[in-house]
Design an enzyme around this catalytic site. Structure first.
Site, PDB file in Angstrom:
ATOM      1  N   THR C  17       0.812  -1.224   0.000  1.00  0.00           N
ATOM      2  CA  THR C  17       0.000   0.000   0.000  1.00  0.00           C
ATOM      3  C   THR C  17       0.846   1.275   0.000  1.00  0.00           C
ATOM      4  O   THR C  17       0.305   2.376   0.035  1.00  0.00           O
ATOM      5  CB  THR C  17      -0.958   0.027   1.210  1.00  0.00           C
ATOM      6  OG1 THR C  17      -0.181  -0.153   2.388  1.00  0.00           O
ATOM      7  CG2 THR C  17      -2.004  -1.067   1.110  1.00  0.00           C
ATOM      8  N   GLY C  18       2.168   1.134  -0.048  1.00  0.00           N
ATOM      9  CA  GLY C  18       3.027   2.333  -0.085  1.00  0.00           C
ATOM     10  C   GLY C  18       3.013   2.990  -1.459  1.00  0.00           C
ATOM     11  O   GLY C  18       2.607   2.391  -2.451  1.00  0.00           O
ATOM     12  N   ARG C  19       3.488   4.218  -1.515  1.00  0.00           N
ATOM     13  CA  ARG C  19       3.485   5.003  -2.758  1.00  0.00           C
ATOM     14  C   ARG C  19       4.213   4.275  -3.888  1.00  0.00           C
ATOM     15  O   ARG C  19       3.712   4.165  -5.002  1.00  0.00           O
ATOM     16  CB  ARG C  19       4.150   6.350  -2.454  1.00  0.00           C
ATOM     17  CG  ARG C  19       4.408   7.268  -3.642  1.00  0.00           C
ATOM     18  CD  ARG C  19       4.987   8.594  -3.100  1.00  0.00           C
ATOM     19  NE  ARG C  19       5.434   9.524  -4.111  1.00  0.00           N
ATOM     20  CZ  ARG C  19       6.706   9.654  -4.510  1.00  0.00           C
ATOM     21  NH1 ARG C  19       7.645   8.855  -4.033  1.00  0.00           N
ATOM     22  NH2 ARG C  19       7.033  10.570  -5.397  1.00  0.00           N
ATOM     23  N   GLU C  20       5.402   3.760  -3.597  1.00  0.00           N
ATOM     24  CA  GLU C  20       6.180   3.093  -4.638  1.00  0.00           C
ATOM     25  C   GLU C  20       5.586   1.752  -5.025  1.00  0.00           C
ATOM     26  O   GLU C  20       5.537   1.380  -6.195  1.00  0.00           O
ATOM     27  CB  GLU C  20       7.631   2.890  -4.167  1.00  0.00           C
ATOM     28  CG  GLU C  20       8.406   4.159  -4.026  1.00  0.00           C
ATOM     29  CD  GLU C  20       8.110   5.129  -5.143  1.00  0.00           C
ATOM     30  OE1 GLU C  20       8.355   4.781  -6.305  1.00  0.00           O
ATOM     31  OE2 GLU C  20       7.583   6.216  -4.861  1.00  0.00           O
ATOM     32  N   LYS C  43      -3.566  -3.367   7.352  1.00  0.00           N
ATOM     33  CA  LYS C  43      -4.435  -3.018   6.229  1.00  0.00           C
ATOM     34  C   LYS C  43      -5.034  -4.256   5.557  1.00  0.00           C
ATOM     35  O   LYS C  43      -5.514  -4.188   4.421  1.00  0.00           O
ATOM     36  CB  LYS C  43      -3.676  -2.156   5.219  1.00  0.00           C
ATOM     37  CG  LYS C  43      -3.272  -0.812   5.822  1.00  0.00           C
ATOM     38  CD  LYS C  43      -3.051   0.272   4.808  1.00  0.00           C
ATOM     39  CE  LYS C  43      -2.848   1.607   5.524  1.00  0.00           C
ATOM     40  NZ  LYS C  43      -2.414   2.684   4.630  1.00  0.00           N
ATOM     41  N   ILE C  96      13.804  -4.321  -2.469  1.00  0.00           N
ATOM     42  CA  ILE C  96      14.001  -3.035  -3.146  1.00  0.00           C
ATOM     43  C   ILE C  96      14.496  -1.979  -2.169  1.00  0.00           C
ATOM     44  O   ILE C  96      15.273  -1.098  -2.527  1.00  0.00           O
ATOM     45  CB  ILE C  96      12.668  -2.590  -3.809  1.00  0.00           C
ATOM     46  CG1 ILE C  96      12.309  -3.545  -4.949  1.00  0.00           C
ATOM     47  CG2 ILE C  96      12.759  -1.152  -4.301  1.00  0.00           C
ATOM     48  CD1 ILE C  96      11.060  -3.186  -5.715  1.00  0.00           C
ATOM     49  N   THR C  97      14.060  -2.070  -0.937  1.00  0.00           N
ATOM     50  CA  THR C  97      14.378  -1.067   0.086  1.00  0.00           C
ATOM     51  C   THR C  97      15.865  -0.716   0.100  1.00  0.00           C
ATOM     52  O   THR C  97      16.725  -1.593   0.030  1.00  0.00           O
ATOM     53  CB  THR C  97      13.945  -1.585   1.475  1.00  0.00           C
ATOM     54  OG1 THR C  97      12.564  -1.938   1.407  1.00  0.00           O
ATOM     55  CG2 THR C  97      14.158  -0.533   2.547  1.00  0.00           C
ATOM     56  N   GLU C 215      30.447  -0.727 -11.037  1.00  0.00           N
ATOM     57  CA  GLU C 215      30.770   0.569 -10.431  1.00  0.00           C
ATOM     58  C   GLU C 215      32.000   0.415  -9.548  1.00  0.00           C
ATOM     59  O   GLU C 215      32.383  -0.699  -9.207  1.00  0.00           O
ATOM     60  CB  GLU C 215      29.606   1.010  -9.517  1.00  0.00           C
ATOM     61  CG  GLU C 215      28.334   1.259 -10.253  1.00  0.00           C
ATOM     62  CD  GLU C 215      27.204   1.705  -9.343  1.00  0.00           C
ATOM     63  OE1 GLU C 215      27.321   1.544  -8.109  1.00  0.00           O
ATOM     64  OE2 GLU C 215      26.217   2.214  -9.878  1.00  0.00           O
ATOM     65  N   HIS C 256      25.821   4.575  -5.372  1.00  0.00           N
ATOM     66  CA  HIS C 256      25.198   3.705  -4.386  1.00  0.00           C
ATOM     67  C   HIS C 256      26.057   3.596  -3.136  1.00  0.00           C
ATOM     68  O   HIS C 256      27.235   3.956  -3.148  1.00  0.00           O
ATOM     69  CB  HIS C 256      24.983   2.320  -4.996  1.00  0.00           C
ATOM     70  CG  HIS C 256      24.086   2.346  -6.193  1.00  0.00           C
ATOM     71  ND1 HIS C 256      24.572   2.246  -7.475  1.00  0.00           N
ATOM     72  CD2 HIS C 256      22.752   2.482  -6.298  1.00  0.00           C
ATOM     73  CE1 HIS C 256      23.556   2.307  -8.318  1.00  0.00           C
ATOM     74  NE2 HIS C 256      22.443   2.450  -7.637  1.00  0.00           N
TER      75      HIS C 256
END
Lengths: 197, 73, 299
Positions: C17-20, C43, C96-97, C215, C256
């Site tokens: 339910t988060g924005r992302e 939720k 992903i966090t 990188e 990163h």
């Protein structure tokens, strides 16, 4: 010669606060190889004040091309590309994780008000989670709030990918050319360097 | 001031469905709605409107009561 | 064939339910992925884009087969979300966090290994097998995603989520296309490195070459170079190393969290040297990658 090298992990600093206090490390002292500049501290503040997405690390360089760029890897690649084409970056930034419109707005204002910077290049790799339309909204908001015309201040806008159709419409409304994904990172950097002169 | 998005609310419709106002407040990921000014109605939080991600969840919750308009189209 | 995911791969989203998460859940569904549930504690009972929301992972795994999970929860809850998924028996885990401290990330990696689960990330965007399955947030809305990822012969592994899409876009524009793309994560401690994943590409008959984006910082490139030398790999590899400007700025951290040059092995110059010695082609620019791949696969 070093006797000891310690690696302080920024992500875990909050857990080591008592030890850092004891050692005399100020809260905003990240022990980079040089003291952070006011520009860098303000960038870090903008990032910390809103958890939605990121714009950092922010670093100050002494060039004249303002960089509103992303993401983690895209910013590295873009900075290399700008330098390869003879450009002198005024700063480093790394927009990622889909920052809020407000965060993109504040980053734009920070970079555009840096002494020696007249124009900004807004560039990124092809975006996935970060949204081109939200970046466009923030950048245009920042520029207009400073009293400028977006078309006068944006050297190039190369943020293809997620929500690019909406980004293109936003830019069109403000008279800014939108570069699509057929313009490579290297070519985008070359055009920005050429335009800044 | 919002430059890119406008959110229209018809509270006459929102008020008619029990719990809809609360749902609108809860469902928006960028807090565009707050309760008020009357009970069972919602108000638009102007400073958050440009953060709209066009997720459509508010319009799905109330197809007739909410309209999200892109000002750049 | 495909790497890790497949046509019937079904997964859940933790933090749905988060924005992302809302964003990429809708995008994955548009793309045709099978998301069978989401979790946000407190939720449960809601629904987003037709996907039922639960309070716990087990409520879903007790009812249905769950092949994988995408974790995108606030930083403080990320380790617990991962443990919850592993305890519920999920074997493919994408985190992903961003910003998880190394100590926590190491503990999650070890816990996953002990339970036979594979972890991709943290600080990554996930996996995509073009037109088959999208597992995570690579590529944006389906319409934009399809422009960057067309089915093809090149496997991609990248420490940068954004550059995964950039490189796949270049491969797609060139006509080579993508077999499987994996955003492995930009943190110093990640669940699956190039060397962990390259055997999967080696075994994938759709993959004829592999492109890696790398990188400054860490030893992952050195390990990949060693793997290719020791295993007589059939796969030609083309690498791109970003952040060369950092060679002039030792000790500074950009990009990163894992991107810092402290030791020689961290530096782009050293990485390029090791990879070249192992027979890996190193591209000067992203735009050169497709031609280098063509040279190597003789196409």
């Amino acid at each position: 010669m070093l006797d000891v090298e310690a690696d302080l992990e920024i992500e875990a600093r909050h857990r080591q606060r008592p030890m850092l206090d004891e050692l005399g490390f100020a809260k905003d002292d990240l022990r980079q190889v040089r003291e952070p500049t006011e520009f860098e501290l303000e960038g870090a503040r903008i990032d910390a004040e809103d958890p939605r997405g990121i714009i950092s690390p922010i670093a100050e360089f002494d060039g004249n091309i303002g960089l509103v760029i992303g993401a983690g890897g895209g910013s590295l690649t873009l900075t290399d590309a700008v330098r390869k084409h003879g450009g002198r970056p005024a700063n480093y930034a790394a927009i990622g994780g889909n920052p809020s419109v407000d965060k993109a707005r504040r980053l734009t204002k920070l970079v555009l008000t840096k002494p020696g910077v007249d124009k900004i290049a807004v560039m990124s790799n092809v975006v996935s989670n970060t949204r081109a339309d939200l970046v466009a909204r923030g950048v245009i908001k920042g520029i207009t709030e400073l009293g400028f015309e977006p078309a006068d201040k944006i050297l190039i806008f190369r943020v293809p990918g997620a929500w690019e159709a909406d980004a293109a419409k936003i830019l069109e409304k403000y008279g800014v050319e939108y570069c699509d994904r057929t313009v490579s990172i290297s070519e985008a950097a070359r055009r920005a360097v050429e335009k800044v002169g | 001031m919002a430059m890119f998005i406008r959110v229209d609310v018809d509270n006459n419709i929102v008020e008619k469905t029990a719990g809809l106002a609360d749902k609108l407040v809860e469902v928006c990921p960028v807090k565009i709605f707050k309760p008020g000014p009357q009970p069972s109605a919602v108000e638009v939080v102007e400073e958050n409107v440009d953060e709209c991600t066009l997720c459509d969840l508010c319009m799905q919750a109330s197809p007739k009561g909410i309209r999200v308009v892109k000002l750049y189209e | 064939m495909a790497v890790i995911v497949h046509e019937d791969f079904q997964f859940i989203v933790q933090g749905i339910t988060g924005r992302e998460a809302l964003n990429f859940t809708r995008e994955c569904l548009q793309y045709g992925s099978k998301i069978i549930g989401g979790v946000t504690p407190g939720k449960g009972g809601r629904e987003v884009y037709g996907v039922p929301v639960y309070d716990t992972v087990r409520e879903i795994t007790e009812k249905e087969r769950v092949d994988g999970t995408v974790i995108t929860v606030p930083l403080a809850f990320a380790p617990d979300a991962a443990y919850e998924a592993i305890d519920a028996g999920i074997k493919e885990i994408i985190i992903i966090t961003e910003g998880i401290p190394r100590k926590d990330a190491s503990a999650i990696v070890e816990y996953a290994e002990l339970h036979g689960a594979r972890m991709i990330g943290p600080n990554c965007l996930g996996i995509i097998v073009p037109d088959v399955c999208r597992f995570g947030s690579l590529g944006g809305p389906a319409v934009d995603c399809r422009k960057a990822f067309k089915p093809g012969v090149v496997g991609v592994m990248s420490r940068s989520g954004g550059m995964t899409t950039e490189i796949c876009n270049a491969l797609t524009l060139s006509g080579l296309g993508v077999s499987t793309a994996i955003s492995i994560g930009g943190d110093p401690v990640i669940g699956s490195t190039y060397a962990d994943l390259i055997p999967l590409f080696e075994a994938d008959e759709d993959t004829k070459a592999v492109v890696v984006y790398s990188e400054p910082g860490g030893t992952a490139e050195a390990e990949l170079a060693r793997w290719t030398q020791e295993n007589n790999s059939r796969l030609p590899i083309v690498a791109f190393v970003a952040g060369r400007f950092m060679d002039e700025m030792p000790g500074m951290s950009f990009g990163h969290a894992g991107t810092v040059v402290n030791k020689k092995v961290d530096s782009p110059a050293d990485k390029m040297r090791r990879m070249r010695e192992a027979g890996i082609s190193v591209a000067e620019e992203i735009g050169d990658i497709p031609n280098l791949v063509r040279e190597r696969i003789g196409n």
